[in-house]
Structure formats: C-alpha cells, structure tokens
Enzyme design. Structure first.
Site, PDB file in Angstrom:
ATOM      1  CB  ALA A  34     -21.163 -16.605  22.852  1.00  0.00           C
ATOM      2  N   GLY A  63     -18.622 -16.635  13.925  1.00  0.00           N
ATOM      3  CA  GLY A  63     -17.383 -17.244  13.841  1.00  0.00           C
ATOM      4  C   GLY A  63     -16.277 -16.501  13.867  1.00  0.00           C
ATOM      5  CE  LYS A 102     -14.527 -11.265  19.115  1.00  0.00           C
ATOM      6  NZ  LYS A 102     -15.735 -10.522  18.908  1.00  0.00           N
ATOM      7  CG  ASP A 138     -17.342 -11.713  21.283  1.00  0.00           C
ATOM      8  OD1 ASP A 138     -17.399 -10.386  22.042  1.00  0.00           O
ATOM      9  OD2 ASP A 138     -17.966 -11.933  19.977  1.00  0.00           O
ATOM     10  CB  CYS A 162     -19.603  -5.168  20.490  1.00  0.00           C
ATOM     11  SG  CYS A 162     -21.328  -5.699  20.262  1.00  0.00           S
TER      12      CYS A 162
HETATM   13  N1  SAM Z   1     -18.158 -14.405  19.024  1.00  0.00           N
HETATM   14  C1  SAM Z   1     -19.051 -14.125  17.809  1.00  0.00           C
HETATM   15  C2  SAM Z   1     -17.999 -13.692  16.664  1.00  0.00           C
HETATM   16  O1  SAM Z   1     -16.915 -13.109  17.055  1.00  0.00           O
HETATM   17  O2  SAM Z   1     -18.487 -13.787  15.596  1.00  0.00           O
HETATM   18  C3  SAM Z   1     -19.895 -13.304  18.193  1.00  0.00           C
HETATM   19  C4  SAM Z   1     -20.664 -13.459  19.169  1.00  0.00           C
HETATM   20  S1  SAM Z   1     -22.310 -12.408  19.535  1.00  0.00           S
HETATM   21  C5  SAM Z   1     -21.423 -11.003  20.402  1.00  0.00           C
HETATM   22  C6  SAM Z   1     -22.877 -13.063  21.092  1.00  0.00           C
HETATM   23  C7  SAM Z   1     -23.475 -14.651  20.754  1.00  0.00           C
HETATM   24  O3  SAM Z   1     -23.981 -15.141  22.034  1.00  0.00           O
HETATM   25  C8  SAM Z   1     -24.572 -14.474  19.561  1.00  0.00           C
HETATM   26  O4  SAM Z   1     -24.157 -15.422  18.837  1.00  0.00           O
HETATM   27  C9  SAM Z   1     -25.940 -15.122  20.437  1.00  0.00           C
HETATM   28  O5  SAM Z   1     -26.607 -15.884  19.716  1.00  0.00           O
HETATM   29  C10 SAM Z   1     -25.132 -15.876  21.671  1.00  0.00           C
HETATM   30  N2  SAM Z   1     -26.116 -15.749  22.909  1.00  0.00           N
HETATM   31  C11 SAM Z   1     -27.277 -15.173  23.034  1.00  0.00           C
HETATM   32  N3  SAM Z   1     -27.969 -15.600  24.447  1.00  0.00           N
HETATM   33  C12 SAM Z   1     -26.812 -16.352  24.785  1.00  0.00           C
HETATM   34  C13 SAM Z   1     -27.022 -17.252  26.048  1.00  0.00           C
HETATM   35  N4  SAM Z   1     -27.923 -16.998  26.907  1.00  0.00           N
HETATM   36  N5  SAM Z   1     -25.868 -18.110  26.282  1.00  0.00           N
HETATM   37  C14 SAM Z   1     -25.037 -18.215  25.199  1.00  0.00           C
HETATM   38  N6  SAM Z   1     -24.889 -17.605  24.250  1.00  0.00           N
HETATM   39  C15 SAM Z   1     -25.893 -16.727  23.948  1.00  0.00           C
END
Ligand code: SAM
Length: 463
Positions: A116, A120, A122, A185, A238
């Site tokens: 996820a 970007g 991570k 994440d 988070c």
């Molecule tokens: N890892 C990223 C970073 O460090 O920049 C931040 C990720 S953020 C906490 C979680 C991500 O999960 C979001 O970009 C969101 O769009 C995505 N997401 C939302 N619903 C989801 C789903 N059902 N399955 C997978 N990813 C999903």
C-alpha cells in the site's frame, strides 16, 4: 488544535488504552507544534552525514533517533522548494513513519513488495536500502495516488521498481509465495494524522475503526499468500487504537500458525518527536503450511513457459534497444543496464528489472495495471530515442557525456527549473545533464552555444 475538538469517543478510547494520567499527556501533545522530517536518499548521496552537514544550517537539521537517514527540519525551512528536492536528494516524510521501513531491513538483491505504497514514503526508503539491486514492486490501489507514487519513484531515481495499480486480490492471484519481504503500511483510521490534518478528525468514528480493522484483516490475507516461507512481513499504521494494531495482528497470527510476531513497536507523540506510528514485525516459518508452495511452483513453471513465449516480444524490441544503446554510447557512456528486459508502452521504452530467481518478467505483468514498468529509458521518436526524465534522475552526473552543474542558489538553476534555455559553451553539443551541485536535475540539448531545456513541463517551477 485543542483537546475539545477531538471526538469524545476517541478521548475515552485513549483513556482506556493509556490510563488517565498518560492519556492526559497524550492529549496535551495535540496542543504542541508538529515535527517535520526528511529522509536523505542514499541512491543519490554518497554520504548521508556529509549531505546533512551541507544542509544543516539552512534547514536546521537534527537526527531522527530511529532512522539513520532521517532528520527533523524547521517548519520555515521549506525543503520542498529547494532545488535539491527536485534533484531527489531527500524525501519529505513524517518522522515516526520512518520507523517501519527501518524495521523491514530490506537488502540489496531481494524481491520486495510495498503493498500500500502511495505516495511513496516507504517505497523510497526501501529502495535506498536495496541500492538499485533486486526487484521492488510498489503497489497502490487508487489510480490518482498510483500516479503520485510513480512520480516519486522517478524523482528519487529508483531503477529497480515497478509501480502497479492493483487491488490486493489482483496481486495475490499472481504472486504466490513470491516476496522475500512485504511492507504493509495499511490504510487506517489515521488517528496519528489528527494534528496535521483536521479532516482526519472529522472522518473518525468507532464504526470507521471497525471498518478499517476488517479491511486490514482482508489485506493481510493477501500479504500472507504472497510472502515466501521464511519471509518477513512488516505491518504498520499511523493510528493508535488497539483494534487496528495489536488486535489485528493477534487475530491474524491466531489464524495463520505459520506466522510469528518478532516484535511490535509504538511511537507515541507525547513521548517522542513525531505524530505516532505502530509497527509489527512478523516472520513466516519455512514449513509450507498448506498447498500454496506446491501451487506456486506449478505456477512458476507456467510463468517460465509464458516468459519463453514473451522472448519474441523482447527480441522484437531489438531495434528500439539499438536506438537506446546508440544514444547511451554518445550521451551516457558510463551507464550500464542491470538484469532485465525491454518493454514498450506506446512510444515509451522501459527497462523492466528481473528478480534474482528469474521468476519475474514481462509475462508477470499480464492482466495487471502498471503505472511504471521499471526504468523509463526514453521515448521512440521516428528513428531516434529521446531520453526520459526518469533516466536523468537515475544516473550519476559523471556517467554523462557532458554536465553543466550550477550551485543551488545560482540564477541558472532557477532558470532551468522554470524551463528556460541556458547559455552554453559553444563546444558542447547533443544531450547532456543540467545538475545542481553535481546532482542531475534533468536533460538539456546543446547546440550553437545554447542549452535547450528538456525538463518536463509538469515539473517546471515558477516560484
Ligand atoms: N506507505 C505509504 C507511504 O509511506 O507513503 C502510505 C500508505 S497509506 C498509510 C495507505 C494506502 O493504502 C493509501 O495510499 C490508500 O490509498 C491505500 N488503500 C486504501 N484502501 C486500500 C485497500 N482496500 N487495499 C489496499 N490499499 C488500500
């Protein structure tokens, strides 16, 4: 933000979790100013301490204790506006979020999934640990966010990443027992965002916490399928509540005996400088617990057959690759391609990285949405190749035929970032790099004493 603006149910939840005294300190932290962080990019900076020393004064950098490439900066410093940001020298990231990829401990040469990944944070951290070796798949479910992820992969100069735009089930149907390490994440209720994003407070409810926990459990099932036996999974959020953190992990491990929890960590905003993060480190045992391993071996065989068929696809790109090699011979003589294969999407020519076990190829991408298929080498224009911005960002300046480097505060750098033509020595000709203090910012084409600016229009800056 004041305590009263927080939902009453959230305050009760934190009092139950921390006890009244600690909860009060936790809630008081919402009145304190937030901490700002950036992480240096080891793909660009030979020595992180030296880069940090150079920027220590203008940005007032101080180290983040849990990340040796991470630094706090002063809010007024605006590092996002500095030319070094355009050159990909660092990634701006909330300091506590730096803990998760540190604990993933990615190694060069491995096959890694950031499940996820947008925008970007991570991914760029993991890529720095991998040093351009191995295969990194960075996935994001939302198309607009996948585009931002792809842009950050480009700016940071990552050569070995493939950015995909898939739902969890689409990826897990393809990559069974495939990854050495997975970073998840997870999308969460974002309680750690309350101080920096008022909307996160408005969206919070107990029902939303339950919904997020259910979604996390679902995504974890897909991560379990994709991790190799013996592999490492890092789960992070988070948010603060137990339901999306410890309870999610306890329930996952209870229904997956092949997984064990090595450690969990929390960063609390009242105990450290950061918005807060939860990280759990899990290992999958080497014993295949169900049919997945045998099944994946069968799939591997069929993928290899597919890949062999794709050989013709790759060889039909020989002409395009010859255009690239002739460009590189002239304009980028120090550049080498690593193990991979050519791929073409429309006019765009990519170099798709392979994994070290030879399980990943163009065939692996059939049927899934791809935002960036590895390193964008250039675009085919009639009988020539125009180099891609991603290529400029992924090379060291000394690999180019010529480089015009200027200091960060020079009028030339400001003019280049605005997209303007620059004066050049008459002896320069053809493609070369414009750099800030030796770090490439983009391409220019020299002729007749001028440098024609090839910074992509979308990256030009007018302030
Ligand atoms: N890892 C990223 C970073 O460090 O920049 C931040 C990720 S953020 C906490 C979680 C991500 O999960 C979001 O970009 C969101 O769009 C995505 N997401 C939302 N619903 C989801 C789903 N059902 N399955 C997978 N990813 C999903």
């Amino acid at each position: 933000m004041t305590e009263v603006q927080l939902p009453a149910a959230f305050i009760r939840q934190m009092q139950a979790l921390l006890g009244m005294e600690d909860a009060q300190q936790f809630l008081n932290s919402f009145l304190a100013p937030r901490a700002y962080g950036l992480r240096f990019n080891p793909l660009k900076t030979e020595s992180v301490p030296a880069s940090a020393a150079a920027l220590e004064q203008p940005f007032h950098l101080t180290p983040v204790p849990w990340c040796n490439t991470g630094y706090y900066y002063d809010e007024e410093a605006r590092p996002g506006k500095h030319p070094y940001h355009s050159a990909g020298l660092y990634y701006i990231q909330e300091p506590s979020a730096m803990s998760a990829a540190e604990l993933l401990d990615a190694q060069p040469g491995e096959t890694i999934l950031d499940f996820a990944a947008a925008p970007g944070g991570k991914t760029t951290h993991i890529a720095g640990c991998m040093q351009g070796q191995g295969l990194l798949i960075a996935n994001e479910i939302h198309p607009a966010r996948a585009k931002i992820l792809s842009e950050n992969v480009e700016r940071i100069g990552i050569r070995n990443a493939v950015a995909t735009n898939c739902a969890p089930h689409e990826l897990s149907a393809k990559f069974i027992a495939f990854f050495d390490r997975i970073m998840l994440d997870a999308p969460c209720s974002g309680e750690g965002m309350f101080r920096k994003d008022a909307d996160a407070v408005g969206e919070w409810s107990e029902e939303h916490v339950h919904y997020c926990a259910q979604r996390q459990a679902d995504i974890l099932e897909h991560a379990a399928i994709m991790l190799k036996p013996g592999g490492k999974l890092v789960y992070s959020t988070c948010t603060f509540n137990r339901e999306e953190n410890e309870t999610t992990i306890e329930q996952f491990v209870a229904s997956h005996p092949e997984f064990s929890v090595e450690r969990t960590e929390r960063i609390w905003p009242h105990l450290a400088l950061g918005e807060g993060h939860f990280v759990a480190v899990l290992f999958k045992s080497n014993e295949p617990s169900n049919g997945s391993f045998a099944e994946s071996t069968d799939r591997d065989k069929s993928k290899r057959r597919d890949r062999d068929k794709k050989g013709s696809r790759a060889s039909s790109l020989q002409a395009e690759m010859e255009l690239f090699h002739s460009f590189a011979k002239q304009s980028l003589p120090g550049f080498n391609l690593q193990a991979g294969e050519a791929l073409r999407f429309g006019d765009a020519l990519y170099w798709l990285p392979h994994d070290r076990e030879g399980r990943f190829s163009a065939a692996s991408l059939d049927g899934i949405k791809v935002a960036r298929a590895g390193l964008h080498l250039g675009d085919i224009r009639k009988n020539r190749l125009e180099p891609a911005h991603a290529l400029a960002m992924a090379v060291k300046a000394d690999t180019a035929a010529w480089v015009q480097s200027y200091s960060a505060d020079s009028p030339e750098i400001a003019a280049y970032l605005r997209g303007e033509t620059l004066p050049a020595e008459p002896r320069l000709s053809g493609w070369g790099l414009v750099a800030v203090d030796g770090y490439p910012l983009g391409w220019a084409k020299a002729s007749g004493g001028q440098l024609k600016n090839h910074l992509p229009k979308g990256l030009r800056r007018f302030s």
